[in-house]
Motif scaffolding. Structure first.
Motif, PDB file in Angstrom:
ATOM      1  N   THR A 127      22.151 -10.435  84.343  1.00 37.88           N
ATOM      2  CA  THR A 127      22.783 -10.390  83.475  1.00 37.88           C
ATOM      3  C   THR A 127      24.066 -11.662  83.936  1.00 37.88           C
ATOM      4  N   LEU A 128      24.197 -11.571  84.847  1.00 39.90           N
ATOM      5  CA  LEU A 128      25.373 -12.428  85.873  1.00 39.90           C
ATOM      6  C   LEU A 128      24.577 -14.086  86.955  1.00 39.90           C
ATOM      7  N   ARG A 157      24.558 -16.137  90.377  1.00 38.74           N
ATOM      8  CA  ARG A 157      24.964 -16.852  91.263  1.00 38.74           C
ATOM      9  C   ARG A 157      27.236 -17.429  91.100  1.00 38.74           C
ATOM     10  N   ARG A 158      26.602 -18.250  90.960  1.00 31.07           N
ATOM     11  CA  ARG A 158      28.182 -19.252  90.391  1.00 31.07           C
ATOM     12  C   ARG A 158      29.021 -18.565  89.791  1.00 31.07           C
ATOM     13  N   LYS A 159      28.895 -17.033  88.420  1.00 28.93           N
ATOM     14  CA  LYS A 159      29.707 -16.417  88.374  1.00 28.93           C
ATOM     15  C   LYS A 159      30.199 -15.110  89.092  1.00 28.93           C
ATOM     16  N   VAL A 160      29.204 -14.535  90.229  1.00 34.33           N
ATOM     17  CA  VAL A 160      29.428 -13.969  90.583  1.00 34.33           C
ATOM     18  C   VAL A 160      30.703 -14.366  91.705  1.00 34.33           C
ATOM     19  N   ALA A 168      35.767  -9.387  81.212  1.00 37.22           N
ATOM     20  CA  ALA A 168      36.168 -11.627  80.987  1.00 37.22           C
ATOM     21  C   ALA A 168      34.549 -11.920  80.983  1.00 37.22           C
ATOM     22  N   PHE A 169      33.408 -11.292  81.321  1.00 34.71           N
ATOM     23  CA  PHE A 169      32.236 -12.244  81.719  1.00 34.71           C
ATOM     24  C   PHE A 169      31.336 -11.192  81.404  1.00 34.71           C
ATOM     25  N   GLY A 170      31.873 -10.084  79.906  1.00 33.32           N
ATOM     26  CA  GLY A 170      30.875  -9.430  79.174  1.00 33.32           C
ATOM     27  C   GLY A 170      29.904  -8.294  79.685  1.00 33.32           C
ATOM     28  N   VAL A 171      30.811  -7.462  80.987  1.00 34.69           N
ATOM     29  CA  VAL A 171      28.964  -6.440  80.889  1.00 34.69           C
ATOM     30  C   VAL A 171      30.235  -5.405  81.476  1.00 34.69           C
ATOM     31  N   SER A 172      29.941  -4.628  82.492  1.00 38.68           N
ATOM     32  CA  SER A 172      30.678  -3.260  82.630  1.00 38.68           C
ATOM     33  C   SER A 172      31.035  -3.153  83.491  1.00 38.68           C
ATOM     34  N   HIS A 173      31.679  -1.887  83.645  1.00 37.18           N
ATOM     35  CA  HIS A 173      32.740  -1.587  84.393  1.00 37.18           C
ATOM     36  C   HIS A 173      31.982  -1.427  86.140  1.00 37.18           C
ATOM     37  N   ALA A 174      31.011  -0.676  84.823  1.00 40.64           N
ATOM     38  CA  ALA A 174      29.953  -0.672  86.829  1.00 40.64           C
ATOM     39  C   ALA A 174      29.602  -1.485  87.740  1.00 40.64           C
TER      40      ALA A 174
END
Length: 183
Positions: free
Chosen positions: A116-117, A119-122, A141-147
């Motif tokens: 879902t991410l 490389r640039r987002k990471v 901010a990135f629309g992913v889980s805390h985990a």
């Protein structure tokens, strides 16, 4: 704990439901197979049971709560007790990954169709971590889980993206180094 007692008639029936593969040594189940995963199934006392678990109980004993019966041979239809071992779900998953049997083996980062991410987002996430943002803020901010953010911070996923020597990561790096030294 799942009791090891299997009725004698079920044991007798069990031993009539597999064929030995001389090439692999697997005892391949010839009766009903599950639609998900291809595991052998056997019924006794009115209930269906996975044949490899029954084999383990017949030949090795009870299965403690929380444990699963894993296949050394990676053949779900195999009921050879010499190919079976007890482990946790995590042990079984780690064995799968180590053997390259994951859903997308060798597909890391953006090559993984489930990623879902990017490389640039990471890289942006790592910069936010260094700026002091917590995992919850970054996840929102990135629309992913805390985990997912926690796994990035701890270097468990996206391992190919460099993490600087920074306090945001040093605790996890020290724990990882200590764990590696202990093993």
């Amino acid at each position: 704990m799942q009791k090891a007692y299997i009725p004698a008639e079920a044991v007798e029936r069990f031993h009539s439901k597999y064929q030995i593969n001389p090439r692999t040594g697997c005892w391949e189940w010839t009766d009903a197979l599950s639609s998900r995963g291809g595991y052998g199934r056997i019924k006794y006392r009115g209930e269906a049971h996975r044949a490899h678990r029954v084999s383990y109980m017949i030949h090795k004993g009870a299965i403690p709560d929380g444990m699963v019966v894993c296949h050394q041979c990676d053949n779900p239809a195999c009921v050879n007790p010499d190919h079976l071992w007890l482990g946790t779900h995590m042990d079984n998953n780690q064995d799968m990954i180590k053997k390259g049997r994951g859903r997308y083996p060798g597909h890391q980062g953006e090559a993984n169709p489930r990623a879902t991410l990017t490389r640039r987002k990471v890289q942006q996430i790592i910069h936010r971590m260094m700026a002091g943002q917590n995992n919850k803020q970054i996840a929102q901010a990135f629309g992913v889980s805390h985990a997912t953010i926690s796994l990035v911070r701890r270097g468990k996923i996206w391992t190919d993206v460099p993490r600087p020597d920074h306090p945001a990561f040093s605790r996890y790096a020290a724990l990882k180094a200590a764990s590696k030294a202990a093993s």
